[in-house]
Write a protein that holds these residues in place. Structure first.
Motif, PDB file in Angstrom:
ATOM      1  N   LEU A   1      33.068  40.734  50.417  1.00  0.00           N
ATOM      2  CA  LEU A   1      32.717  40.333  49.194  1.00  0.00           C
ATOM      3  C   LEU A   1      33.878  40.093  48.174  1.00  0.00           C
ATOM      4  N   ALA A   2      34.865  40.889  48.552  1.00  0.00           N
ATOM      5  CA  ALA A   2      36.179  40.367  47.995  1.00  0.00           C
ATOM      6  C   ALA A   2      36.768  39.178  47.995  1.00  0.00           C
ATOM      7  N   GLU A   3      36.483  38.589  49.060  1.00  0.00           N
ATOM      8  CA  GLU A   3      36.885  37.254  49.393  1.00  0.00           C
ATOM      9  C   GLU A   3      36.070  36.055  48.649  1.00  0.00           C
ATOM     10  N   GLU A   4      34.692  36.537  48.049  1.00  0.00           N
ATOM     11  CA  GLU A   4      34.005  35.864  47.335  1.00  0.00           C
ATOM     12  C   GLU A   4      34.623  35.773  45.826  1.00  0.00           C
ATOM     13  N   LEU A   5      35.330  36.669  45.635  1.00  0.00           N
ATOM     14  CA  LEU A   5      35.755  36.711  44.173  1.00  0.00           C
ATOM     15  C   LEU A   5      36.877  35.612  43.669  1.00  0.00           C
ATOM     16  N   PRO A   6      36.961  35.279  42.483  1.00  0.00           N
ATOM     17  CA  PRO A   6      38.037  34.353  42.003  1.00  0.00           C
ATOM     18  C   PRO A   6      39.396  34.890  42.449  1.00  0.00           C
ATOM     19  N   ALA A   7      40.243  33.757  42.468  1.00  0.00           N
ATOM     20  CA  ALA A   7      41.503  34.484  43.022  1.00  0.00           C
ATOM     21  C   ALA A   7      42.193  35.601  42.464  1.00  0.00           C
ATOM     22  N   GLN A   8      42.177  35.274  40.855  1.00  0.00           N
ATOM     23  CA  GLN A   8      42.957  36.484  40.132  1.00  0.00           C
ATOM     24  C   GLN A   8      42.068  37.805  40.319  1.00  0.00           C
ATOM     25  N   ARG A   9      40.775  37.676  40.177  1.00  0.00           N
ATOM     26  CA  ARG A   9      40.097  38.881  40.256  1.00  0.00           C
ATOM     27  C   ARG A   9      40.010  39.695  41.574  1.00  0.00           C
ATOM     28  N   LYS A  10      40.035  38.873  42.631  1.00  0.00           N
ATOM     29  CA  LYS A  10      40.382  39.414  43.971  1.00  0.00           C
ATOM     30  C   LYS A  10      41.760  40.164  44.226  1.00  0.00           C
ATOM     31  N   LYS A  11      42.653  39.633  43.399  1.00  0.00           N
ATOM     32  CA  LYS A  11      43.916  40.184  43.455  1.00  0.00           C
ATOM     33  C   LYS A  11      43.925  41.471  42.792  1.00  0.00           C
ATOM     34  N   ILE A  12      43.580  41.470  41.550  1.00  0.00           N
ATOM     35  CA  ILE A  12      43.336  42.849  40.901  1.00  0.00           C
ATOM     36  C   ILE A  12      42.526  43.640  41.622  1.00  0.00           C
ATOM     37  N   PHE A  13      41.341  43.508  41.962  1.00  0.00           N
ATOM     38  CA  PHE A  13      40.611  44.355  42.713  1.00  0.00           C
ATOM     39  C   PHE A  13      41.318  44.896  43.956  1.00  0.00           C
ATOM     40  N   ILE A  14      42.098  43.979  44.831  1.00  0.00           N
ATOM     41  CA  ILE A  14      42.766  44.686  45.953  1.00  0.00           C
ATOM     42  C   ILE A  14      43.786  45.503  45.421  1.00  0.00           C
ATOM     43  N   LEU A  15      44.599  45.032  44.529  1.00  0.00           N
ATOM     44  CA  LEU A  15      45.693  45.862  44.020  1.00  0.00           C
ATOM     45  C   LEU A  15      45.172  47.431  43.467  1.00  0.00           C
ATOM     46  N   SER A  16      44.040  47.425  42.610  1.00  0.00           N
ATOM     47  CA  SER A  16      43.422  48.709  42.134  1.00  0.00           C
ATOM     48  C   SER A  16      42.730  49.495  43.175  1.00  0.00           C
ATOM     49  N   LYS A  17      41.651  49.037  43.937  1.00  0.00           N
ATOM     50  CA  LYS A  17      41.004  49.373  44.906  1.00  0.00           C
ATOM     51  C   LYS A  17      41.616  49.800  46.203  1.00  0.00           C
ATOM     52  N   ARG A  18      42.247  48.939  46.359  1.00  0.00           N
ATOM     53  CA  ARG A  18      42.763  49.113  48.147  1.00  0.00           C
ATOM     54  C   ARG A  18      44.173  49.797  48.149  1.00  0.00           C
ATOM     55  N   GLN A  19      45.048  49.356  46.789  1.00  0.00           N
ATOM     56  CA  GLN A  19      46.530  49.871  47.025  1.00  0.00           C
ATOM     57  C   GLN A  19      46.586  50.791  45.853  1.00  0.00           C
ATOM     58  N   ASN A  20      45.789  51.244  45.143  1.00  0.00           N
ATOM     59  CA  ASN A  20      45.756  52.388  44.081  1.00  0.00           C
ATOM     60  C   ASN A  20      46.840  52.048  43.123  1.00  0.00           C
ATOM     61  N   TYR A  21      46.939  50.716  42.481  1.00  0.00           N
ATOM     62  CA  TYR A  21      47.971  50.555  41.510  1.00  0.00           C
ATOM     63  C   TYR A  21      47.039  50.888  40.138  1.00  0.00           C
ATOM     64  N   THR A  22      47.802  51.346  39.042  1.00  0.00           N
ATOM     65  CA  THR A  22      47.045  51.463  38.007  1.00  0.00           C
ATOM     66  C   THR A  22      46.957  49.904  37.109  1.00  0.00           C
ATOM     67  N   ASN A  23      46.080  50.093  36.157  1.00  0.00           N
ATOM     68  CA  ASN A  23      46.042  48.711  35.206  1.00  0.00           C
ATOM     69  C   ASN A  23      47.194  48.574  34.626  1.00  0.00           C
ATOM     70  N   LYS A  24      48.033  49.292  34.188  1.00  0.00           N
ATOM     71  CA  LYS A  24      49.394  49.209  33.577  1.00  0.00           C
ATOM     72  C   LYS A  24      50.299  48.324  34.589  1.00  0.00           C
ATOM     73  N   GLU A  25      50.307  48.993  35.665  1.00  0.00           N
ATOM     74  CA  GLU A  25      51.202  48.311  36.764  1.00  0.00           C
ATOM     75  C   GLU A  25      50.579  47.161  37.175  1.00  0.00           C
ATOM     76  N   ILE A  26      49.324  46.715  37.422  1.00  0.00           N
ATOM     77  CA  ILE A  26      48.854  45.494  37.744  1.00  0.00           C
ATOM     78  C   ILE A  26      49.184  44.614  36.495  1.00  0.00           C
ATOM     79  N   ALA A  27      48.920  44.947  35.286  1.00  0.00           N
ATOM     80  CA  ALA A  27      49.235  43.836  34.148  1.00  0.00           C
ATOM     81  C   ALA A  27      50.880  43.425  34.412  1.00  0.00           C
TER      82      ALA A  27
END
Length: 198
Positions: free
Chosen positions: A128-154
């Protein structure tokens, strides 16, 4: 103290579809809403962050129904409380489901179908993550798979925290909608668990 006239103007612009007004409202109220949910959830930071994100994406979705003359913070808190209640209910289902999987694993020597199901669900989320737009996919993976905070991702992506929150909420909403297609399967497993325990 938030100026009521300025807030009302932002709410009018939000109602008209201004994303800039949405981001300003997020900046103004996300911290207050986070603290509110932290109190309700007994300091659960994960829940508080999830509820804040989902509340604001819900606000964006129903922006046409926002009343500029009503209390915006009350509107936010009402949505957030309902979302928190739904999260607790979903966690209860997930807990019982996990208990079922553990019981099944203990009762069988070979690899169980339930373990396969669990792997399937993880693979399904990845697909399902592969179906997301590129930026949204990257944010999802960084947050949910790699456990970065919103601030760190920003900081990593050179975007605002509110943009991260919005994109992450959209991704999670998409995932949940797709996962609901398998809800009947989860319920069937739960039913089998309770029948076996009786």
């Amino acid at each position: 103290m938030i100026d009521s006239t300025a807030e009302k103007l932002l709410l009018i612009k939000l109602k008209e579809g201004s994303f800039q007004a949405f981001e300003k409202l997020y900046t103004m109220y996300s911290g207050k809403l986070y603290n509110f949910i932290m109190r309700l959830s007994s300091g659960n930071q994960y829940m508080a962050e999830e509820v804040v994100q989902t509340t604001f994406i819900r606000i964006w979705e129903v922006r046409g129904k926002v009343d500029p003359d009503a209390s915006f913070i009350s509107f936010l808190c009402t949505i957030a409380k309902n979302l928190l209640m739904n999260m607790y209910q979903r966690q209860t289902v997930e807990y019982v489901y996990n208990e079922y999987l553990m019981k099944s694993a203990a009762d069988r020597d070979s690899q169980t179908e339930d373990t396969i199901d669990l792997r399937f669900l993880n693979d399904y989320i990845d697909s399902l993550a592969e179906e997301l737009p590129a930026q949204r996919k990257k944010i999802f993976i960084l947050s949910k798979r790699q456990n970065y905070t919103n601030k760190e991702i920003a900081e990593m992506m050179g975007i605002s925290e509110s943009t991260v929150a919005t994109q992450l909420s959209l991704a999670v909403k998409f995932m949940r909608e797709q996962m609901m297609k398998h809800y009947d399967k989860v319920i069937a497993l739960l039913f089998a668990f309770f029948v076996n325990e009786m």
